[in-house]
Scaffold this active site. Structure first.
Site, PDB file in Angstrom:
ATOM      1  N   ARG A   1     -13.171  16.452 -45.001  1.00 24.01           N
ATOM      2  CA  ARG A   1     -13.948  15.718 -45.291  1.00 24.01           C
ATOM      3  C   ARG A   1     -14.665  14.132 -44.437  1.00 24.01           C
ATOM      4  O   ARG A   1     -14.454  13.683 -44.035  1.00 24.01           O
ATOM      5  CB  ARG A   1     -13.106  14.072 -45.961  1.00 24.01           C
TER       6      ARG A   1
ATOM      7  N   HIS B   1     -21.252   7.452 -48.534  1.00 23.36           N
ATOM      8  CA  HIS B   1     -19.766   6.830 -48.544  1.00 23.36           C
ATOM      9  C   HIS B   1     -21.130   5.093 -47.846  1.00 23.36           C
ATOM     10  O   HIS B   1     -20.746   5.173 -46.672  1.00 23.36           O
ATOM     11  CB  HIS B   1     -19.322   7.090 -47.368  1.00 23.36           C
TER      12      HIS B   1
ATOM     13  N   GLU C   1     -15.531   5.131 -53.135  1.00 22.38           N
ATOM     14  CA  GLU C   1     -15.220   3.655 -53.566  1.00 22.38           C
ATOM     15  C   GLU C   1     -16.212   3.447 -54.184  1.00 22.38           C
ATOM     16  O   GLU C   1     -16.509   2.200 -53.805  1.00 22.38           O
ATOM     17  CB  GLU C   1     -14.229   3.117 -52.598  1.00 22.38           C
TER      18      GLU C   1
ATOM     19  N   ASN D   1      -8.153   7.366 -53.172  1.00 24.98           N
ATOM     20  CA  ASN D   1      -7.428   7.315 -51.755  1.00 24.98           C
ATOM     21  C   ASN D   1      -7.229   6.128 -51.812  1.00 24.98           C
ATOM     22  O   ASN D   1      -6.983   5.186 -52.934  1.00 24.98           O
ATOM     23  CB  ASN D   1      -9.325   6.587 -51.259  1.00 24.98           C
TER      24      ASN D   1
ATOM     25  N   TYR E   1      -3.877   3.361 -49.833  1.00 28.15           N
ATOM     26  CA  TYR E   1      -3.420   2.584 -48.810  1.00 28.15           C
ATOM     27  C   TYR E   1      -2.347   1.679 -49.298  1.00 28.15           C
ATOM     28  O   TYR E   1      -1.374   1.372 -48.927  1.00 28.15           O
ATOM     29  CB  TYR E   1      -4.588   1.534 -48.359  1.00 28.15           C
TER      30      TYR E   1
ATOM     31  N   GLU F   1      -7.915  10.637 -48.995  1.00 28.76           N
ATOM     32  CA  GLU F   1      -7.648   8.893 -48.242  1.00 28.76           C
ATOM     33  C   GLU F   1      -6.460   8.668 -48.569  1.00 28.76           C
ATOM     34  O   GLU F   1      -6.449   8.486 -49.293  1.00 28.76           O
ATOM     35  CB  GLU F   1      -8.709   7.909 -47.833  1.00 28.76           C
TER      36      GLU F   1
HETATM   37  C1  FCB Z   1     -11.445   3.041 -47.548  1.00 26.00           C
HETATM   38  C2  FCB Z   1     -13.073   3.470 -46.818  1.00 26.00           C
HETATM   39  C3  FCB Z   1     -12.253   4.000 -45.583  1.00 26.00           C
HETATM   40  C4  FCB Z   1     -12.276   3.315 -44.416  1.00 26.00           C
HETATM   41  C5  FCB Z   1     -10.820   3.250 -45.049  1.00 26.00           C
HETATM   42  C6  FCB Z   1      -9.475   2.198 -44.393  1.00 26.00           C
HETATM   43  O1  FCB Z   1     -12.045   1.987 -48.357  1.00 26.00           O
HETATM   44  O2  FCB Z   1     -13.617   4.635 -47.980  1.00 26.00           O
HETATM   45  O3  FCB Z   1     -14.485   3.917 -45.169  1.00 26.00           O
HETATM   46  O4  FCB Z   1     -12.714   2.164 -44.355  1.00 26.00           O
HETATM   47  O5  FCB Z   1     -10.685   2.225 -46.639  1.00 26.00           O
END
Ligand code: FCB
Length: 470
Positions: A88, A132, A177, A305, A307, A372
């Site tokens: 991607r 992006h 995002e 995405n 985290y 992500e």
């Molecule tokens: C996300 C972003 C990506 C990267 C990660 C850690 O929010 O999409 O570009 O910075 O975080």
């Protein structure tokens, strides 16, 4: 992407993913390409922002980054060596339209043309993100995402990219995002363009969604088979699961982070509670008749995405968070606790399972792709030196990825239609306001020499892909 032809299964600690599960990595243009002035590229809001004193760690910029613009062929060769099946990447709008409008710059398109062909030659599926975060500065000078015209311009730009690459690329995603673009870009100013204005943030939310809707319609009309968008939905949790006040705080933050995007995209329009909240901050005259219908046009894929989760409590003395306008005096955001990554983000794989299950339940019928997931760790030893590190043993990153893949597998086994997983990121890169000091790559980049060194996590991931499991 094809349907699952097999259910996932588990033997003891071993897990297998469905056949045709898509394995890959992700990057973004401004974070890796460099070549900021090559071949007619115009300035973006990140060029401006990174040059504004105090905005980015030590004044780092994306001018050179990983020099991927010139090194893409070697980078793709390394992806192939690692067995990656999908990649991607994002297209830099200011390479295609240096001032955001007008005829497409063929030299900008040429780069993505070469990149696409190189990926296909190596058997790697390209997945495109059209935006992006690197808005052409000329559009920001006219209000950026607070100006409705930007949404129209985005669709024109998307059409130009599709006209060149649509014959070879199957999966098209519009935005990355939009939460970050709107709330960090225009709300708390941590990201470009650095505005701090709650009304602007909500205006940007709508125009980003509108831009998605217009671009998706244009891509479909041009013949695109798979059209989607990537969001970063939050797994918002109550500090105390028994507390009604905390449940109300969850509802508010969930509305501002998740439902304000997901309901218009997948459930027909903005939810009433979110509309009421926004109307207390700005009269939503920017929402015009027909917009919600356009935004709600069906998509083929929802990129996720993920985290870390976030915990909130409902408190009249809560400080709130300026990335969530209107939460002051209502919400206390708990500081991250437990094991943290180098970003200070919590490590809680179960949050990914919860999030995927919630999306599948509340917004059924759309296939999901993890676009992500990954973690920054300091990766010592591995600092820049003339020769680069001999090796980087990033056991904490492997543990993070292992935990999150198991969490994703758990969601699949509970019936979630998850089609693939892309690690953030292929390379260490420019981590926005954090500059180069945060390393997310499974491949180490020595910024003095541009030497690439696959970390232990890259070799581990290669094994995961070849076994289709853990
Ligand atoms: C996300 C972003 C990506 C990267 C990660 C850690 O929010 O999409 O570009 O910075 O975080």
């Amino acid at each position: 992407m094809s349907e699952h032809s097999e259910q996932p299964n588990r033997h003891g600690n071993e897990i297998r993913f469905p056949e045709n599960f898509l394995w890959g990595t992700a990057t973004a243009a401004y974070q890796i390409e460099g070549a900021a002035r090559d071949d007619g590229r115009g300035p973006s809001i990140w060029d401006t922002f990174s040059r504004t004193p105090g905005k980015v760690y030590q004044g780092h910029t994306g001018d050179v980054a990983c020099d991927h613009y010139h090194r893409y062929a070697d980078d793709v060769a390394l992806m192939a060596e690692l067995g990656l099946r999908a990649y991607r990447f994002s297209v830099a709008w200011p390479r295609i339209q240096p001032d955001g409008t007008g005829p497409a710059n063929p030299r900008g398109l040429d780069f993505y043309d070469r990149l696409t062909d190189t990926l296909l030659d190596r058997g790697i599926d390209p997945i495109v993100t059209l935006y992006h975060w690197d808005l052409p500065q000329a559009l920001e000078d006219r209000g950026g995402w607070t100006n409705r015209d930007t949404a129209e311009h985005f669709a024109t730009y998307a059409t130009a990219v599709y006209a060149r690459l649509g014959d070879r690329i199957d999966v098209w995603t519009t935005l990355n995002e939009p939460w970050c673009s709107a709330y960090l870009g225009y709300g708390n100013g941590v990201h470009a363009p650095g505005e701090r204005n709650a009304a602007a943030a909500f205006t940007a939310v709508h125009h980003l969604l509108l831009g998605h809707g217009l671009a998706a319609r244009a891509l479909r009309a041009a013949g695109a088979r798979s059209v989607g968008i990537t969001v970063n939905p939050a797994d918002v949790r109550p500090a105390d699961p028994q507390s009604a006040a905390d449940a109300a705080a969850v509802r508010l933050v969930d509305g501002l982070h998740n439902r304000i995007f997901l309901d218009p995209l997948l459930a027909g329009g903005y939810p009433d509670d979110v509309r009421e909240h926004v109307a207390r901050i700005v009269e939503p005259t920017f929402i015009r008749d027909g917009d919600e219908k356009l935004i709600a046009a069906p998509i083929d894929l929802l990129g996720i995405n993920y985290y870390a989760p976030g915990y909130v409590a409902g408190r009249p003395d809560g400080a709130g968070n300026d990335a969530y306008p209107g939460t002051e005096g209502a919400v206390h955001f708990l500081p991250p606790a437990g094991p943290l990554t180098d970003m200070g983000w919590m490590i809680e794989p179960a949050g990914l399972t919860r999030l995927l299950e919630r999306l599948a339940a509340d917004y059924p019928g759309v296939p999901l792709l993890i676009t992500e997931n990954g973690a920054a760790f300091p990766d010592k030893p591995g600092t820049d030196s003339p020769d680069g590190p001999a090796q980087v043993i990033d056991a904490d990153r492997i543990a993070y990825l292992d935990g999150h893949l198991r969490a994703a597998h758990e969601a699949i086994s509970r019936g979630v239609d998850l089609r693939g997983y892309l690690v953030w990121s292929f390379l260490d890169n420019f981590e926005w306001a954090e500059g180069y000091r945060k390393r997310f790559g499974i491949v180490h980049v020595d910024y003095l020499t541009q030497r690439r060194t696959p970390k232990a996590s890259a070799r581990w991931y290669q094994e995961v892909i070849s076994r289709n499991g853990l």
